[in-house]
Design a protein around this motif. Sequence first.
Motif, PDB file in Angstrom:
ATOM      1  N   ARG A 207       0.874  -1.378   0.099  1.00  0.00           N
ATOM      2  CA  ARG A 207      -0.102   0.000   0.007  1.00  0.00           C
ATOM      3  C   ARG A 207       0.795   1.258   0.097  1.00  0.00           C
ATOM      4  O   ARG A 207       1.535   1.444   0.967  1.00  0.00           O
ATOM      5  CB  ARG A 207      -0.900   0.128   1.063  1.00  0.00           C
ATOM      6  CG  ARG A 207      -2.025   1.321   1.192  1.00  0.00           C
ATOM      7  CD  ARG A 207      -2.977   1.046   2.016  1.00  0.00           C
ATOM      8  NE  ARG A 207      -3.840  -0.304   2.007  1.00  0.00           N
ATOM      9  CZ  ARG A 207      -4.962  -0.330   1.105  1.00  0.00           C
ATOM     10  NH1 ARG A 207      -5.296   0.926   0.485  1.00  0.00           N
ATOM     11  NH2 ARG A 207      -5.535  -1.462   1.018  1.00  0.00           N
ATOM     12  N   GLY A 208       0.759   1.923  -1.227  1.00  0.00           N
ATOM     13  CA  GLY A 208       1.305   3.319  -1.327  1.00  0.00           C
ATOM     14  C   GLY A 208       2.787   3.221  -1.727  1.00  0.00           C
ATOM     15  O   GLY A 208       3.602   4.349  -1.677  1.00  0.00           O
ATOM     16  N   ASN A 209       3.344   2.087  -1.822  1.00  0.00           N
ATOM     17  CA  ASN A 209       4.794   2.134  -2.252  1.00  0.00           C
ATOM     18  C   ASN A 209       5.184   2.321  -3.509  1.00  0.00           C
ATOM     19  O   ASN A 209       6.391   2.270  -4.277  1.00  0.00           O
ATOM     20  CB  ASN A 209       5.452   0.871  -1.693  1.00  0.00           C
ATOM     21  CG  ASN A 209       5.403  -0.518  -2.522  1.00  0.00           C
ATOM     22  OD1 ASN A 209       4.591  -0.562  -3.311  1.00  0.00           O
ATOM     23  ND2 ASN A 209       6.332  -1.232  -2.582  1.00  0.00           N
ATOM     24  N   THR A 210       4.044   2.353  -4.385  1.00  0.00           N
ATOM     25  CA  THR A 210       4.256   2.574  -6.074  1.00  0.00           C
ATOM     26  C   THR A 210       4.048   4.044  -6.453  1.00  0.00           C
ATOM     27  O   THR A 210       2.639   4.230  -6.220  1.00  0.00           O
ATOM     28  CB  THR A 210       3.362   1.359  -6.577  1.00  0.00           C
ATOM     29  OG1 THR A 210       3.769  -0.046  -6.132  1.00  0.00           O
ATOM     30  CG2 THR A 210       3.765   1.511  -8.183  1.00  0.00           C
ATOM     31  N   ALA A 211       4.799   4.541  -7.268  1.00  0.00           N
ATOM     32  CA  ALA A 211       4.382   5.984  -7.840  1.00  0.00           C
ATOM     33  C   ALA A 211       3.919   5.653  -9.347  1.00  0.00           C
ATOM     34  O   ALA A 211       4.705   4.569  -9.839  1.00  0.00           O
ATOM     35  CB  ALA A 211       5.478   6.657  -7.613  1.00  0.00           C
ATOM     36  N   ALA A 212       3.515   6.321  -9.895  1.00  0.00           N
ATOM     37  CA  ALA A 212       3.199   6.598 -11.355  1.00  0.00           C
ATOM     38  C   ALA A 212       3.506   7.915 -11.924  1.00  0.00           C
ATOM     39  O   ALA A 212       3.369   9.031 -11.438  1.00  0.00           O
ATOM     40  CB  ALA A 212       1.529   6.171 -11.585  1.00  0.00           C
ATOM     41  N   GLU A 213       4.299   7.628 -12.923  1.00  0.00           N
ATOM     42  CA  GLU A 213       4.900   8.902 -13.783  1.00  0.00           C
ATOM     43  C   GLU A 213       4.077   8.808 -15.128  1.00  0.00           C
ATOM     44  O   GLU A 213       4.450   7.910 -15.829  1.00  0.00           O
ATOM     45  CB  GLU A 213       6.295   8.897 -13.817  1.00  0.00           C
ATOM     46  CG  GLU A 213       6.906  10.007 -14.894  1.00  0.00           C
ATOM     47  CD  GLU A 213       6.546  11.405 -14.724  1.00  0.00           C
ATOM     48  OE1 GLU A 213       5.955  11.894 -15.398  1.00  0.00           O
ATOM     49  OE2 GLU A 213       6.784  11.683 -13.056  1.00  0.00           O
ATOM     50  N   GLN A 214       3.357   9.838 -15.425  1.00  0.00           N
ATOM     51  CA  GLN A 214       2.629   9.828 -16.732  1.00  0.00           C
ATOM     52  C   GLN A 214       2.923  11.196 -17.620  1.00  0.00           C
ATOM     53  O   GLN A 214       2.500  11.391 -18.616  1.00  0.00           O
ATOM     54  CB  GLN A 214       1.292   9.972 -16.437  1.00  0.00           C
ATOM     55  CG  GLN A 214       0.491   8.497 -15.542  1.00  0.00           C
ATOM     56  CD  GLN A 214      -0.796   8.505 -15.456  1.00  0.00           C
ATOM     57  OE1 GLN A 214      -1.539   8.530 -16.375  1.00  0.00           O
ATOM     58  NE2 GLN A 214      -1.228   8.874 -14.348  1.00  0.00           N
ATOM     59  N   SER A 215       3.961  12.015 -17.085  1.00  0.00           N
ATOM     60  CA  SER A 215       4.279  13.254 -17.943  1.00  0.00           C
ATOM     61  C   SER A 215       4.558  12.739 -19.432  1.00  0.00           C
ATOM     62  O   SER A 215       5.526  11.688 -19.679  1.00  0.00           O
ATOM     63  CB  SER A 215       5.345  14.043 -17.302  1.00  0.00           C
ATOM     64  OG  SER A 215       5.060  14.282 -15.900  1.00  0.00           O
ATOM     65  N   PRO A 216       4.236  13.622 -20.337  1.00  0.00           N
ATOM     66  CA  PRO A 216       4.345  13.031 -21.795  1.00  0.00           C
ATOM     67  C   PRO A 216       6.005  12.996 -22.007  1.00  0.00           C
ATOM     68  O   PRO A 216       6.561  12.151 -22.939  1.00  0.00           O
ATOM     69  CB  PRO A 216       4.140  14.151 -22.567  1.00  0.00           C
ATOM     70  CG  PRO A 216       2.785  14.574 -21.888  1.00  0.00           C
ATOM     71  CD  PRO A 216       3.072  14.409 -20.466  1.00  0.00           C
ATOM     72  N   GLU A 217       6.737  13.698 -21.230  1.00  0.00           N
ATOM     73  CA  GLU A 217       8.252  13.799 -21.557  1.00  0.00           C
ATOM     74  C   GLU A 217       8.884  12.519 -20.948  1.00  0.00           C
ATOM     75  O   GLU A 217       9.995  11.966 -21.226  1.00  0.00           O
ATOM     76  CB  GLU A 217       8.833  15.069 -20.972  1.00  0.00           C
ATOM     77  CG  GLU A 217       8.828  16.390 -21.704  1.00  0.00           C
ATOM     78  CD  GLU A 217       9.536  17.337 -21.261  1.00  0.00           C
ATOM     79  OE1 GLU A 217      10.771  17.599 -21.736  1.00  0.00           O
ATOM     80  OE2 GLU A 217       9.057  18.000 -20.269  1.00  0.00           O
ATOM     81  N   ALA A 218       8.116  11.656 -20.326  1.00  0.00           N
ATOM     82  CA  ALA A 218       8.814  10.507 -19.589  1.00  0.00           C
ATOM     83  C   ALA A 218       8.023   9.300 -20.116  1.00  0.00           C
ATOM     84  O   ALA A 218       8.274   8.170 -19.645  1.00  0.00           O
ATOM     85  CB  ALA A 218       8.358  10.504 -17.754  1.00  0.00           C
ATOM     86  N   TRP A 219       7.295   9.340 -21.308  1.00  0.00           N
ATOM     87  CA  TRP A 219       6.682   8.220 -21.871  1.00  0.00           C
ATOM     88  C   TRP A 219       7.972   7.562 -22.806  1.00  0.00           C
ATOM     89  O   TRP A 219       8.851   8.080 -23.141  1.00  0.00           O
ATOM     90  CB  TRP A 219       5.902   8.725 -23.115  1.00  0.00           C
ATOM     91  CG  TRP A 219       4.654   9.291 -22.581  1.00  0.00           C
ATOM     92  CD1 TRP A 219       4.093   9.619 -21.130  1.00  0.00           C
ATOM     93  CD2 TRP A 219       3.462   9.871 -23.009  1.00  0.00           C
ATOM     94  NE1 TRP A 219       3.062  10.011 -20.882  1.00  0.00           N
ATOM     95  CE2 TRP A 219       2.616  10.237 -22.071  1.00  0.00           C
ATOM     96  CE3 TRP A 219       3.131  10.203 -24.379  1.00  0.00           C
ATOM     97  CZ2 TRP A 219       1.270  11.017 -22.354  1.00  0.00           C
ATOM     98  CZ3 TRP A 219       1.981  10.853 -24.766  1.00  0.00           C
ATOM     99  CH2 TRP A 219       1.116  11.294 -23.803  1.00  0.00           C
ATOM    100  N   LEU A 220       7.652   6.121 -22.991  1.00  0.00           N
ATOM    101  CA  LEU A 220       8.428   5.306 -23.920  1.00  0.00           C
ATOM    102  C   LEU A 220       7.563   5.106 -25.059  1.00  0.00           C
ATOM    103  O   LEU A 220       6.505   4.547 -25.004  1.00  0.00           O
ATOM    104  CB  LEU A 220       9.113   4.184 -23.153  1.00  0.00           C
ATOM    105  CG  LEU A 220       9.971   4.383 -22.256  1.00  0.00           C
ATOM    106  CD1 LEU A 220      10.297   2.798 -21.533  1.00  0.00           C
ATOM    107  CD2 LEU A 220      11.109   5.149 -22.660  1.00  0.00           C
TER     108      LEU A 220
END
Length: 349
Positions: A207-220
Amino acid sequence: MTEEIIEEQSPSLPAISIVMAAHDHVSELEQHLPLILEQDYPPGFEVIVVVSKGDDGTDDLLESMRRKHPNLYATFVPDSSRYMSRKKLAVTLGVKAAKNEWILLTEPECAPASPNWLRLMASHCDESVDMVMGYSNYSDEASDYKRYERAMYQRRLFSETSRIAYRSEGQNLLFRKTMFMQGRGYDGNAQFVCGEYDFIVNKYATRGNTAAEQSPEAWLIEDAPTPKKWNNRHLYYMCTRKSLRRSFLHRLPFNAIQTLKHLWYVLLLAAVVVTGLMQQWLFLGIAALALIVTLIVHAIVCKKLADAYSLDISAVKALTFDLSYVWRALCYKIKYLKADKYDFTSHRL
């Protein structure tokens, strides 16, 4: 705005080891690896490519690239691995070879959307986080439906990171080496041919130990899949999800929404047909108007969700894709039931 945030966070950015397994991926590495090696990131990050023995073309390419990029390394997978899938073994060897605590797992078919990809992923690394899930999707060469389905499913997965993450659909995952090694890596699911990202998130998420990064500059951006790869992606998940924790709770809300959504459309269509046959024109008009309004609102919502992930598709297309999802999933379920289940494991138990 992004540049200001990056500058503020730069002093605390951790050293990172990027790990990818490559087998006959010479052209992909030649095209994408320079974009990874040239990330705008403080010195200390390394790239480890795990290669199959005898893959001379890949080895030669890496040797030539190392002359310009001394932070590029290669390690090799043994010729045989009976009790672990070769891909999971390759990942495990890459993690063991890494000198840094933070591991970013990705694929040779993927290219960063910007030089800030690594910085933005690493900006989430703090004491409370053990994993960072990043977004990845297919290039424009893939069909609109494939890109839409992948984006919408990752959106669902990202929404769960505020609780306990379920799995990772993207090829863009950052995690702690000590967490992986102390948990004995893929122990408990090593026999499955695929699911490298899924099992890491599913096994080690709390619970709570995972973050999400969705910024377009961080996309693959991933190369468009072949029909076989696209088909296998769905079939393998139908096999591995039986061993994923929280699978029922993950699928329950979505299945309930899809059921209610289709039931509502069926009721509206039935009302239109019945009132038309009975020549009840007022009720026919009400039913038809309700159906039209529902379709318009549904299309607008789907279009906005698609726009959030830079998917250049029309509202009508987005609506069609959303309504067809469950039927496509049913087709894959039928294919899976007909498939040889030994195709999904690395050895016969």
